[in-house]
Design an enzyme around this catalytic site. Structure first.
Site, PDB file in Angstrom:
ATOM      1  N   LYS A  13      -1.659  40.768  74.568  1.00 32.51           N
ATOM      2  CA  LYS A  13      -1.107  40.542  73.444  1.00 32.51           C
ATOM      3  C   LYS A  13      -0.918  41.710  72.523  1.00 32.51           C
ATOM      4  O   LYS A  13      -1.996  42.320  72.252  1.00 32.51           O
ATOM      5  CB  LYS A  13      -1.620  39.344  72.764  1.00 32.51           C
ATOM      6  CG  LYS A  13      -0.180  38.713  71.953  1.00 32.51           C
ATOM      7  CD  LYS A  13      -0.985  37.179  71.957  1.00 32.51           C
ATOM      8  CE  LYS A  13      -0.250  36.510  71.127  1.00 32.51           C
ATOM      9  NZ  LYS A  13      -0.502  35.361  70.570  1.00 32.51           N
ATOM     10  N   SER A  21       2.525  31.250  71.077  1.00 36.41           N
ATOM     11  CA  SER A  21       3.592  33.059  70.863  1.00 36.41           C
ATOM     12  C   SER A  21       3.251  33.756  71.815  1.00 36.41           C
ATOM     13  O   SER A  21       3.491  34.877  71.617  1.00 36.41           O
ATOM     14  CB  SER A  21       3.059  33.394  69.458  1.00 36.41           C
ATOM     15  OG  SER A  21       1.657  33.101  69.449  1.00 36.41           O
ATOM     16  N   SER A  47      -1.315  28.896  71.368  1.00 31.35           N
ATOM     17  CA  SER A  47      -0.383  30.092  72.277  1.00 31.35           C
ATOM     18  C   SER A  47      -0.885  30.352  73.561  1.00 31.35           C
ATOM     19  O   SER A  47       0.119  31.464  73.644  1.00 31.35           O
ATOM     20  CB  SER A  47      -0.681  30.759  70.812  1.00 31.35           C
ATOM     21  OG  SER A  47       0.371  30.250  69.727  1.00 31.35           O
TER      22      SER A  47
HETATM   23  N1  GLN Z   1       2.764  27.184  68.423  1.00 33.34           N
HETATM   24  C1  GLN Z   1       1.767  27.729  67.462  1.00 33.34           C
HETATM   25  C2  GLN Z   1       2.146  27.736  66.019  1.00 33.34           C
HETATM   26  O1  GLN Z   1       3.272  28.312  65.845  1.00 33.34           O
HETATM   27  C3  GLN Z   1       0.387  28.272  67.629  1.00 33.34           C
HETATM   28  C4  GLN Z   1       0.366  29.373  67.093  1.00 33.34           C
HETATM   29  C5  GLN Z   1      -0.912  29.709  67.833  1.00 33.34           C
HETATM   30  O2  GLN Z   1      -1.477  29.146  67.902  1.00 33.34           O
HETATM   31  N2  GLN Z   1      -0.701  31.354  67.433  1.00 33.34           N
HETATM   32  O3  GLN Z   1       1.257  27.827  65.200  1.00 33.34           O
END
Ligand code: GLN
Length: 462
Positions: free
Chosen positions: A53, A128, A152
């Site tokens: 990532k 994400s 994410s």
């Molecule tokens: N969807 C969650 C957020 O927007 C998770 C993000 C993540 O785990 N980096 O914060």
């Protein structure tokens, strides 16, 4: 290696990669081939092709968190996970697209544009770590790493029909991971099966002097122990409020209920228990993570590195404003504002302190639950993959969809999304399983059995 590079090229429209290190990867593959031919002992991940990532540092390679604010930035050191992968002879193939600074649930908040779900290109891959999920889903690498602050890794795995795992807080070193919310962030792993996951975890997990919050004994074995004799029956808890949540897709709900009956039929002790805090967890998560983010992201000021506005400025504050206004995207700005607000003198106690209290209560309650149970199961996400654009103008509804995943980050426990089922809309969905902290091995053993049990008839393509 050539096979994977060709696939990456043929799938360029999915937009999973932000950088592909093709020549280097080919050269490394050649070196590894030569080494193997000499008969020397080989590394645990010899020749395994891994994607990262775009928040994980790889020395001398670009690192941008899919943000304009890190345009042109090149890492000057390796993340600990990268060092460990390379040491075991993995090949890093490239960096993968994500929501800017890992903030989002759809991968639509990226300066490189959206990523498409390879199973239905009108849908998002989740976020994400959307690029990391699609890279494994579409066979563009063998294993990928993501980061999971609130789901994410697990949610995009769920949307893409693959395995996504977030270990306990402290299991994997965060050194070299771009911080979003430091007390929640963990590096997570995407694979198509549990043995690959177990091996990767074994290689990258463990205490690291560069991250004082890491404290898992290095060299813990997972991969050789997946089939070990385990205590059956397991005690499995399901939260009543999670199952009855009005946002839960009726088909997922029905399939999950049947899944619970299957577990009982297999001899496990399955109990639906009250969990009266469910409605508090998303608000607590978004207060605490935005507060941490507002502090973590203050370093991107255009002075030390990354994007710098060239507009005419009158003083330092004006320079920061212009640089940060142009460098950050909409969602990141929203979170910095929200985080700054909840930490401001007049509101600190009303929001930040309260949310910390909720977190503490959740940790206490979770410890009590794990006195009586081995595993907590839930759906991973209340729906299958969203249509592209569907949630972009409704951040609250996007945030609420994190209802099942943020709990593990608030409490530091491990969670996995296992791809077991397919919806009548054609999209995959899975279940999430969680254990108490540092019970990774039991969680992987449980997941391995489930994958073997369901794969054959529910999801033959996986
Ligand atoms: N969807 C969650 C957020 O927007 C998770 C993000 C993540 O785990 N980096 O914060």
């Amino acid at each position: 290696m050539r096979f994977f590079l060709q696939r990456i090229e043929a799938s360029a429209h999915l937009n999973a990669f932000v950088s592909v290190y093709g020549d280097e990867a080919l050269a490394r593959a050649k070196t590894l081939d030569e080494k193997r031919k000499t008969g020397q002992p080989i590394g645990k991940m010899h020749g395994v092709i891994v994607g990262l990532k775009d928040v994980i540092a790889y020395k001398d390679h670009p690192l941008t968190a899919s943000s304009k604010s890190l345009e042109g930035f090149v890492s000057i050191y390796n993340a600990t996970v990268v060092d460990r992968l390379l040491q075991e002879e993995a090949i890093i193939i490239g960096h993968l697209n994500c929501d800017e600074f890992a903030m989002g649930s759809t991968n639509e908040n990226s300066v490189y544009g959206k990523v498409l779900n390879a199973l239905d290109e009108t849908r998002v891959p989740g976020g994400s770590s959307g690029g990391s999920a699609v890279a494994v889903q579409a066979g563009l690498c063998m294993v990928s790493l993501g980061s999971d602050t609130g789901g994410s890794v697990r949610q995009p795995a769920d949307f893409c029909g693959i395995v996504g795992f977030k270990p306990s807080y402290g299991c994997i070193s965060r050194y070299g991971l771009i911080a979003y919310a430091s007390s929640f962030d963990q590096i997570g792993i995407f694979t198509k099966n549990i043995p690959d996951l177990a091996l990767t975890l074994e290689v990258i997990a463990g205490q690291d002097t560069m991250d004082s919050t890491s404290h898992y004994p290095a060299g813990t074995s997972f991969s050789g122990r997946l089939n070990e004799e385990k205590e059956v029956p397991l005690r499995i808890a399901i939260f009543k409020e999670a199952l009855e949540h009005p946002g839960l897709d009726p088909e997922i709900k029905a399939r999950f209920r049947k899944f619970a009956r299957d577990l009982s039929a297999a001899g496990h002790h399955v109990e639906i228990i009250d969990f009266e805090f469910l409605d508090y967890i998303v608000p607590a998560y978004y207060i605490l993570t935005t507060a941490e983010a507002s502090s973590n992201l203050s370093r991107y000021d255009g002075v030390k590195y990354g994007y710098r506005s060239m507009a005419k400025t009158v003083d330092l504050t004006d320079f920061y404003k212009k640089t940060r206004s142009a460098g950050f995207g909409r969602e990141v700005k929203r979170r910095i504002l929200l985080g700054t607000f909840v930490l401001s003198a007049g509101y600190y106690d009303a929001y930040f302190t309260r949310a910390q209290q909720v977190r503490k209560t959740l940790v206490d309650k979770t410890n009590l639950i794990f006195n009586d149970f081995d595993i907590i199961c839930s759906p991973t996400s209340p729906s299958t993959a969203f249509r592209i654009g569907e949630k972009m103008n409704d951040p609250i509804s996007m945030y609420l969809a994190d209802i099942y995943t943020v709990y593990a980050n608030l409490t530091g426990i491990p969670g996995i999304s296992i791809p077991l089922f397919r919806h009548t809309n054609g999209m995959p969905f899975g279940i999430q399983a969680m254990t108490s902290r540092f019970k990774e091995l039991s969680l992987l053993q449980f997941s391995h059995r489930l994958m073997q049990q369901y794969k054959s008839y529910e999801n033959p393509t996986l």
